[in-house]
Design a protein around this motif. Structure first.
Motif, short mmCIF file in Angstrom:
data_model
loop_
_atom_site.label_atom_id
_atom_site.label_comp_id
_atom_site.label_asym_id
_atom_site.label_seq_id
_atom_site.Cartn_x
_atom_site.Cartn_y
_atom_site.Cartn_z
N LEU A 41 21.89 32.03 17.84
CA LEU A 41 22.76 33.16 17.52
C LEU A 41 23.87 33.28 18.56
CD1 LEU A 41 20.04 35.87 16.75
CD2 LEU A 41 21.21 34.40 15.11
N THR A 70 24.95 33.37 23.88
CA THR A 70 24.18 32.64 22.86
C THR A 70 22.70 32.86 23.14
OG1 THR A 70 25.90 30.97 22.80
CG2 THR A 70 23.78 30.36 21.85
N LYS A 126 27.63 34.74 14.75
CA LYS A 126 27.34 33.47 14.09
C LYS A 126 25.85 33.19 14.18
CE LYS A 126 28.47 28.55 14.02
NZ LYS A 126 28.97 27.40 14.78
N ALA A 127 25.29 32.61 13.12
CA ALA A 127 23.87 32.22 13.13
C ALA A 127 23.78 30.78 12.64
CB ALA A 127 23.06 33.14 12.21
N ASP A 128 23.20 29.94 13.47
CA ASP A 128 23.08 28.51 13.13
C ASP A 128 21.60 28.18 12.95
OD1 ASP A 128 23.35 25.82 12.82
OD2 ASP A 128 23.87 25.40 14.91
N ASP A 149 23.86 32.45 7.59
CA ASP A 149 24.99 32.71 8.50
C ASP A 149 25.96 33.70 7.87
OD1 ASP A 149 26.84 32.41 10.64
OD2 ASP A 149 27.93 30.91 9.49
N GLU A 150 26.31 33.44 6.61
CA GLU A 150 27.26 34.31 5.92
C GLU A 150 26.71 35.73 5.73
OE1 GLU A 150 29.28 34.29 1.54
OE2 GLU A 150 29.21 32.38 2.60
N LEU A 164 16.82 29.87 15.09
CA LEU A 164 18.20 30.29 14.91
C LEU A 164 18.89 30.31 16.26
CD1 LEU A 164 17.96 33.40 12.54
CD2 LEU A 164 18.91 31.19 11.98
N ARG A 217 26.57 37.79 9.45
CA ARG A 217 27.75 38.01 10.30
C ARG A 217 28.19 39.47 10.24
NH1 ARG A 217 31.82 32.94 10.89
NH2 ARG A 217 30.24 31.33 11.15
#
Length: 417
Positions: free
Chosen positions: A26, A8, A35-37, A390-391, A24, A394
């Motif tokens: 990651l 992460t 994944k990206a939050d 995020d979408e 972010l 990926r």
């Protein structure tokens, strides 16, 4: 080969490619993002709550500071919401001036976007090219409002003042020759409209320069073609608007579908993409600059031929002129009441939206009949786009994440509000 383990990492909030205070978190599988939050709120200034404690027209200046790249467009939606509640319509000349400045703002937004997006990907020259033209538009802002960025120019019932008859000129300097001074002041010898017209004549050729540098550049295409693809159906489901939606092939533009001000009197086209990738969104925005230039030309022509008032002569919602205030008791009272208490807006709720350079920018306002908004909610275009990050990232590489953040054209003043 050593085994690569997932880890992460933080991207931002001080990363130069994060376009502001984006953090972010990651999850990486080697170089690939799994994944990206996004963590937002690092620039939260409680604009919506502050507006509830200020009289209506005092919050116009707060709107400038939301998306601090598209200042007058933010003001426009807020002022339109007030006008809907008050049941007033500004004079036609004021509506043309607003349309003119909305489109100049769209150009300045896209110039900053193009310069920074290209710089993120590695094309440093574009930044210098784009800021060269952006400087002219900042001068146009300053000529009408006295401020280069936070203009406070749109008011309920019209605009603060008419377009000036003289442009400020560069002064003598020991660092510049007489020939340089003459060249720099050549377009500034007439009125602001002359200066804007000169800009519209030069600008298409300058956009050609940008395209020569980027559009067929193989490195640019390798970094943007097929990156961050969003299908038309998914773009609608995610609440995309503006170039992000049109880049996916959906021809939705509030200037055509729900015309406001004088857009229904003007001729322009809506560019749309095909593949919904970063490259198509780039092409859409570049073509939007050309179409905005077309609109500006039409507005300049109309404004030259049609003098008239630029705000309502209703001193319940617009302040009287300073000269009147000095000699007329009624005007002095109106001025005092306007500046201290503002005006009470009829009870009700309203939603006003404009086609902001980044997408649909809307103001939802509830009035309880007082001189302050009871509730204010801002619909920022960038917030919906960031939610889809995020979408979009990926399965892409870390360096593609930078291109995707750039193509979203995020400004965190409006995302965090």
């Amino acid at each position: 080969m050593p085994e690569i383990r997932n880890y992460t990492m933080n991207f931002g909030p001080q990363h130069p490619s994060a376009h502001g205070v984006l953090r972010l978190i990651l999850e990486m599988d080697g170089e690939v993002v799994t994944k990206a939050d996004p963590h937002v709120g690092l620039l939260h200034r409680a604009t919506e709550k502050l507006a509830e404690s200020k009289i209506f027209h005092q919050s116009i200046g707060y709107m400038d500071r939301l998306d601090y790249v598209s200042m007058m467009c933010n003001e426009h939606a807020y002022v339109m919401a007030m006008e809907k509640l008050l049941g007033i319509e500004p004079p036609l000349r004021a509506r043309y001036i607003r349309t003119l400045y909305d489109e100049l703002t769209r150009i300045t937004n896209h110039l900053l976007w193009l310069g920074t997006h290209a710089m993120d990907i590695g094309a440093l020259t574009m930044f210098l090219y784009c800021f060269r033209e952006r400087e002219d538009i900042m001068d146009m802002y300053e000529a009408v409002s006295g401020a280069r960025m936070h203009a406070f120019y749109y008011r309920p019932g019209g605009v603060y003042r008419d377009l000036p008859e003289h442009m400020p000129q560069y002064q003598k300097s020991k660092f510049r020759s007489q020939a340089d001074m003459r060249r720099m002041n050549k377009a500034r010898e007439g009125s602001l409209l002359d200066f804007i017209e000169d800009f519209t004549e030069r600008f298409p050729g300058l956009v050609d320069e940008y395209e020569v540098l980027l559009t067929d550049n193989r490195i640019w295409k390798q970094r943007t073609v097929g990156i961050g693809v969003v299908s038309p159906e998914r773009a609608l489901q995610l609440g995309f608007s503006g170039p992000m939606l049109r880049g996916s092939g959906i021809e939705w533009d509030l200037r055509k579908k729900q015309p406001y001000e004088v857009y229904d009197h003007l001729e322009f086209d809506i560019p749309v993409g095909v593949n919904g990738d970063c490259y198509d969104r780039y092409l859409v925005r570049v073509e939007e600059m050309r179409q905005s230039n077309r609109i500006v030309k039409q507005c300049v022509k109309w404004l030259r031929e049609n003098p008239g008032p630029v705000w309502l002569d209703n001193h319940k919602v617009t302040p009287p002129l300073r000269e009147e205030m000095k000699f007329d008791m009624e005007s002095l009272i109106h001025h005092f009441k306007y500046m201290t208490e503002g005006y009470c807006v009829p009870e009700g709720e309203v939603y006003a939206a404009i086609e902001h350079p980044k997408g649909e920018f809307g103001i939802y306002m509830i009035s309880d009949g007082a001189n302050k908004p009871f509730r204010l909610k801002i619909r920022a275009a960038g917030f919906a786009h960031l939610a889809a990050l995020d979408e979009m990232v990926r399965g892409h590489m870390l360096q593609d994440l930078v291109a995707i953040i750039g193509t979203q054209d995020l400004v965190f003043g409006e995302v965090d509000r």
